[in-house]
Design a protein around this motif. Sequence first.
Motif, PDB file in Angstrom:
ATOM      1  N   GLY A 152       0.803  -1.212   0.000  1.00 33.03           N
ATOM      2  CA  GLY A 152       0.000   0.000   0.000  1.00 33.03           C
ATOM      3  C   GLY A 152       0.837   1.262   0.000  1.00 33.03           C
ATOM      4  O   GLY A 152       2.056   1.231  -0.104  1.00 33.03           O
ATOM      5  N   GLY A 153       0.174   2.403   0.089  1.00 30.57           N
ATOM      6  CA  GLY A 153       0.874   3.677   0.112  1.00 30.57           C
ATOM      7  C   GLY A 153       1.304   4.125  -1.276  1.00 30.57           C
ATOM      8  O   GLY A 153       0.871   3.598  -2.300  1.00 30.57           O
ATOM      9  N   ILE A 154       2.178   5.123  -1.307  1.00 29.06           N
ATOM     10  CA  ILE A 154       2.629   5.710  -2.565  1.00 29.06           C
ATOM     11  C   ILE A 154       3.298   4.666  -3.451  1.00 29.06           C
ATOM     12  O   ILE A 154       3.135   4.674  -4.679  1.00 29.06           O
ATOM     13  CB  ILE A 154       3.600   6.875  -2.280  1.00 29.06           C
ATOM     14  N   GLN A 155       4.018   3.750  -2.827  1.00 28.46           N
ATOM     15  CA  GLN A 155       4.773   2.766  -3.602  1.00 28.46           C
ATOM     16  C   GLN A 155       3.873   1.921  -4.503  1.00 28.46           C
ATOM     17  O   GLN A 155       4.307   1.446  -5.559  1.00 28.46           O
ATOM     18  CB  GLN A 155       5.563   1.858  -2.652  1.00 28.46           C
ATOM     19  N   ALA A 156       2.614   1.754  -4.111  1.00 32.93           N
ATOM     20  CA  ALA A 156       1.688   0.940  -4.909  1.00 32.93           C
ATOM     21  C   ALA A 156       1.475   1.526  -6.298  1.00 32.93           C
ATOM     22  O   ALA A 156       1.064   0.815  -7.222  1.00 32.93           O
ATOM     23  CB  ALA A 156       0.351   0.818  -4.185  1.00 32.93           C
ATOM     24  N   LYS A 157       1.778   2.813  -6.485  1.00 28.24           N
ATOM     25  CA  LYS A 157       1.569   3.473  -7.776  1.00 28.24           C
ATOM     26  C   LYS A 157       2.806   3.426  -8.667  1.00 28.24           C
ATOM     27  O   LYS A 157       2.787   3.949  -9.779  1.00 28.24           O
ATOM     28  CB  LYS A 157       1.165   4.926  -7.554  1.00 28.24           C
ATOM     29  N   ILE A 158       3.882   2.792  -8.158  1.00 27.02           N
ATOM     30  CA  ILE A 158       5.165   2.851  -8.862  1.00 27.02           C
ATOM     31  C   ILE A 158       5.600   1.457  -9.299  1.00 27.02           C
ATOM     32  O   ILE A 158       5.555   0.504  -8.512  1.00 27.02           O
ATOM     33  CB  ILE A 158       6.253   3.457  -7.956  1.00 27.02           C
ATOM     34  N   LYS A 159       6.028   1.330 -10.544  1.00 27.86           N
ATOM     35  CA  LYS A 159       6.595   0.108 -11.069  1.00 27.86           C
ATOM     36  C   LYS A 159       8.076   0.325 -11.364  1.00 27.86           C
ATOM     37  O   LYS A 159       8.456   1.353 -11.935  1.00 27.86           O
ATOM     38  CB  LYS A 159       5.894  -0.313 -12.366  1.00 27.86           C
ATOM     39  N   ALA A 160       8.895  -0.635 -10.961  1.00 30.79           N
ATOM     40  CA  ALA A 160      10.306  -0.596 -11.336  1.00 30.79           C
ATOM     41  C   ALA A 160      10.412  -1.070 -12.783  1.00 30.79           C
ATOM     42  O   ALA A 160       9.995  -2.176 -13.115  1.00 30.79           O
ATOM     43  CB  ALA A 160      11.131  -1.485 -10.413  1.00 30.79           C
ATOM     44  N   ILE A 161      10.975  -0.238 -13.623  1.00 26.31           N
ATOM     45  CA  ILE A 161      11.049  -0.497 -15.062  1.00 26.31           C
ATOM     46  C   ILE A 161      12.487  -0.860 -15.443  1.00 26.31           C
ATOM     47  O   ILE A 161      13.424  -0.224 -14.955  1.00 26.31           O
ATOM     48  CB  ILE A 161      10.594   0.752 -15.854  1.00 26.31           C
ATOM     49  N   PRO A 162      12.664  -1.854 -16.313  1.00 23.33           N
ATOM     50  CA  PRO A 162      11.663  -2.617 -17.057  1.00 23.33           C
ATOM     51  C   PRO A 162      11.084  -3.772 -16.242  1.00 23.33           C
ATOM     52  O   PRO A 162      11.695  -4.217 -15.277  1.00 23.33           O
ATOM     53  CB  PRO A 162      12.469  -3.161 -18.247  1.00 23.33           C
ATOM     54  N   ILE A 163       9.913  -4.240 -16.652  1.00 22.59           N
ATOM     55  CA  ILE A 163       9.340  -5.437 -16.049  1.00 22.59           C
ATOM     56  C   ILE A 163      10.185  -6.629 -16.476  1.00 22.59           C
ATOM     57  O   ILE A 163      10.472  -6.804 -17.660  1.00 22.59           O
ATOM     58  CB  ILE A 163       7.871  -5.632 -16.490  1.00 22.59           C
ATOM     59  N   ALA A 164      10.598  -7.429 -15.526  1.00 23.96           N
ATOM     60  CA  ALA A 164      11.511  -8.538 -15.812  1.00 23.96           C
ATOM     61  C   ALA A 164      10.854  -9.871 -15.466  1.00 23.96           C
ATOM     62  O   ALA A 164      10.066  -9.962 -14.515  1.00 23.96           O
ATOM     63  CB  ALA A 164      12.794  -8.371 -15.013  1.00 23.96           C
ATOM     64  N   GLU A 165      11.182 -10.892 -16.230  1.00 25.99           N
ATOM     65  CA  GLU A 165      10.640 -12.221 -15.991  1.00 25.99           C
ATOM     66  C   GLU A 165      11.397 -12.953 -14.884  1.00 25.99           C
ATOM     67  O   GLU A 165      10.887 -13.913 -14.305  1.00 25.99           O
ATOM     68  CB  GLU A 165      10.694 -13.041 -17.276  1.00 25.99           C
ATOM     69  N   THR A 166      12.617 -12.525 -14.623  1.00 24.89           N
ATOM     70  CA  THR A 166      13.439 -13.164 -13.591  1.00 24.89           C
ATOM     71  C   THR A 166      13.932 -12.103 -12.619  1.00 24.89           C
ATOM     72  O   THR A 166      13.879 -10.903 -12.894  1.00 24.89           O
ATOM     73  CB  THR A 166      14.637 -13.895 -14.219  1.00 24.89           C
ATOM     74  N   VAL A 167      14.412 -12.550 -11.472  1.00 19.70           N
ATOM     75  CA  VAL A 167      14.867 -11.651 -10.409  1.00 19.70           C
ATOM     76  C   VAL A 167      16.337 -11.940 -10.112  1.00 19.70           C
ATOM     77  O   VAL A 167      16.727 -13.107 -10.008  1.00 19.70           O
ATOM     78  CB  VAL A 167      14.025 -11.862  -9.129  1.00 19.70           C
ATOM     79  N   PRO A 168      17.177 -10.901  -9.988  1.00 17.19           N
ATOM     80  CA  PRO A 168      18.574 -11.156  -9.630  1.00 17.19           C
ATOM     81  C   PRO A 168      18.667 -11.837  -8.272  1.00 17.19           C
ATOM     82  O   PRO A 168      17.836 -11.593  -7.387  1.00 17.19           O
ATOM     83  CB  PRO A 168      19.201  -9.762  -9.600  1.00 17.19           C
ATOM     84  N   GLN A 169      19.656 -12.702  -8.119  1.00 13.09           N
ATOM     85  CA  GLN A 169      19.858 -13.350  -6.826  1.00 13.09           C
ATOM     86  C   GLN A 169      20.368 -12.304  -5.837  1.00 13.09           C
ATOM     87  O   GLN A 169      21.337 -11.601  -6.106  1.00 13.09           O
ATOM     88  CB  GLN A 169      20.872 -14.488  -6.959  1.00 13.09           C
ATOM     89  N   GLN A 170      19.702 -12.216  -4.684  1.00 13.30           N
ATOM     90  CA  GLN A 170      20.030 -11.164  -3.721  1.00 13.30           C
ATOM     91  C   GLN A 170      20.863 -11.708  -2.557  1.00 13.30           C
ATOM     92  O   GLN A 170      20.582 -12.780  -2.030  1.00 13.30           O
ATOM     93  CB  GLN A 170      18.744 -10.537  -3.178  1.00 13.30           C
ATOM     94  N   TRP A 171      21.863 -10.921  -2.194  1.00 10.08           N
ATOM     95  CA  TRP A 171      22.769 -11.258  -1.100  1.00 10.08           C
ATOM     96  C   TRP A 171      22.931 -10.049  -0.196  1.00 10.08           C
ATOM     97  O   TRP A 171      22.930  -8.907  -0.675  1.00 10.08           O
ATOM     98  CB  TRP A 171      24.149 -11.630  -1.642  1.00 10.08           C
ATOM     99  N   LEU A 172      23.108 -10.309   1.090  1.00  4.35           N
ATOM    100  CA  LEU A 172      23.571  -9.256   1.997  1.00  4.35           C
ATOM    101  C   LEU A 172      25.008  -9.545   2.373  1.00  4.35           C
ATOM    102  O   LEU A 172      25.371 -10.692   2.656  1.00  4.35           O
ATOM    103  CB  LEU A 172      22.702  -9.184   3.246  1.00  4.35           C
ATOM    104  N   LEU A 173      25.808  -8.486   2.372  1.00  6.02           N
ATOM    105  CA  LEU A 173      27.218  -8.575   2.706  1.00  6.02           C
ATOM    106  C   LEU A 173      27.436  -7.956   4.073  1.00  6.02           C
ATOM    107  O   LEU A 173      26.849  -6.918   4.383  1.00  6.02           O
ATOM    108  CB  LEU A 173      28.066  -7.831   1.676  1.00  6.02           C
ATOM    109  N   SER A 174      28.296  -8.574   4.872  1.00  4.15           N
ATOM    110  CA  SER A 174      28.500  -8.045   6.220  1.00  4.15           C
ATOM    111  C   SER A 174      29.867  -8.442   6.752  1.00  4.15           C
ATOM    112  O   SER A 174      30.383  -9.513   6.436  1.00  4.15           O
ATOM    113  CB  SER A 174      27.418  -8.574   7.167  1.00  4.15           C
ATOM    114  N   SER A 175      30.434  -7.571   7.572  1.00  4.78           N
ATOM    115  CA  SER A 175      31.658  -7.908   8.297  1.00  4.78           C
ATOM    116  C   SER A 175      31.363  -8.064   9.790  1.00  4.78           C
ATOM    117  O   SER A 175      32.269  -8.090  10.608  1.00  4.78           O
ATOM    118  CB  SER A 175      32.719  -6.816   8.081  1.00  4.78           C
ATOM    119  N   SER A 176      30.079  -8.159  10.112  1.00 10.52           N
ATOM    120  CA  SER A 176      29.661  -8.425  11.485  1.00 10.52           C
ATOM    121  C   SER A 176      28.439  -9.324  11.417  1.00 10.52           C
ATOM    122  O   SER A 176      27.987  -9.689  10.343  1.00 10.52           O
ATOM    123  CB  SER A 176      29.323  -7.124  12.222  1.00 10.52           C
ATOM    124  N   GLY A 177      27.886  -9.673  12.551  1.00 14.41           N
ATOM    125  CA  GLY A 177      26.730 -10.557  12.551  1.00 14.41           C
ATOM    126  C   GLY A 177      25.413  -9.844  12.334  1.00 14.41           C
ATOM    127  O   GLY A 177      24.378 -10.491  12.170  1.00 14.41           O
TER     128      GLY A 177
END
Length: 334
Positions: A152-177
């Motif tokens: 909901g909210g403002i973000q509901a009106k926004i699309k990240a362009i371009p529309i993609a059929e696949t999603v990049p693999q996401q990682w978080l990087l950290s030097s602590s826990g």
Amino acid sequence: MSNTKIKLSVLDQSPVRKGVTARRAIEETTILAQETERLGYHRFWVSEHHNTTSLAGSTPEVLIAHLANHTKMLRIGSGGIMLPNHSALKVAESFRLLEVMHPNRIDLGMGRAPGTDRITASMLNPSNNWSEQDFVEQLRELQHYLHDTSDGGIQAKIKAIPIAETVPQQWLLSSSGQSALFAAHFGMGFSFAHFINPHGGPQAIQYYREHFKPSVDLTKPVENVALFVFCSEDEEKVKQQEALMAYRFLQLEKGGGLTSVGWNDIKDIRYTTIEQERIKANKPRMIYGTPAVIEERLSKLAADYAVDELMVVTITEHFEDRIKSYQLLSDLFL
């Protein structure tokens, strides 16, 4: 070849060696990506750094597009995008476009650190207040943009362009826990930066595994460990490269920024007692040695972390030594 089953990947910082240009540094990164693909490396990540002339990689998403165009199967990604420097929408659109151009080959690795000093970071994103809650909110927004969902909210009106059929693999990087909790909560991969902090990594990865929540992108935890490595059959080269890295660590700790130096620039330096103590404290951040030493120590580190993938960061005075190190590592493990 080692019997230890270890996948090798690359984290490259596009170092600008003494006497060469940033253009040449990017050319060397490109050559390295092509060579490590040929050798059988698993993925190739590039970093985000700002306000330093000794590292050329300021804009990972641009460099990723270039590298993906110059390789065929190697996974290419960011190690990482420093998320507080950017808006979640901008990151989503950059990596959606990369994913459209190179489906199922793109990794979106993200970190919370600025990748620079605080003054430069404030210029990159004047609204950044270093809030943990803001970082979590950015991660949440990113999921909505990458999956075309909304709470909901403002973000509901926004699309990240371009529309993609696949999603990049996401990682978080950290030097602590700390980011282990976020990676587990959002169902992302987790990469521990042993090359920044050689302490507490196995515990952070174990915490991540125990608290991991499956996501639409990832059904089980995936992790790796990044560290400085240099392998050479020449023990004198090992000694010199280790000394150069020790000097770089001291440069960073003194806050003077990094400058590109060679062995002849530092070989006669006499360090104070305090500096020697810091050199000793920093030594576990890297594993340098001949092939026999490297095989034993990398196998032990992978076992200590209970991971099957190591991300290798290698910076050398001469480019041919950097290439040769990755070749020797492939002989040991791939």
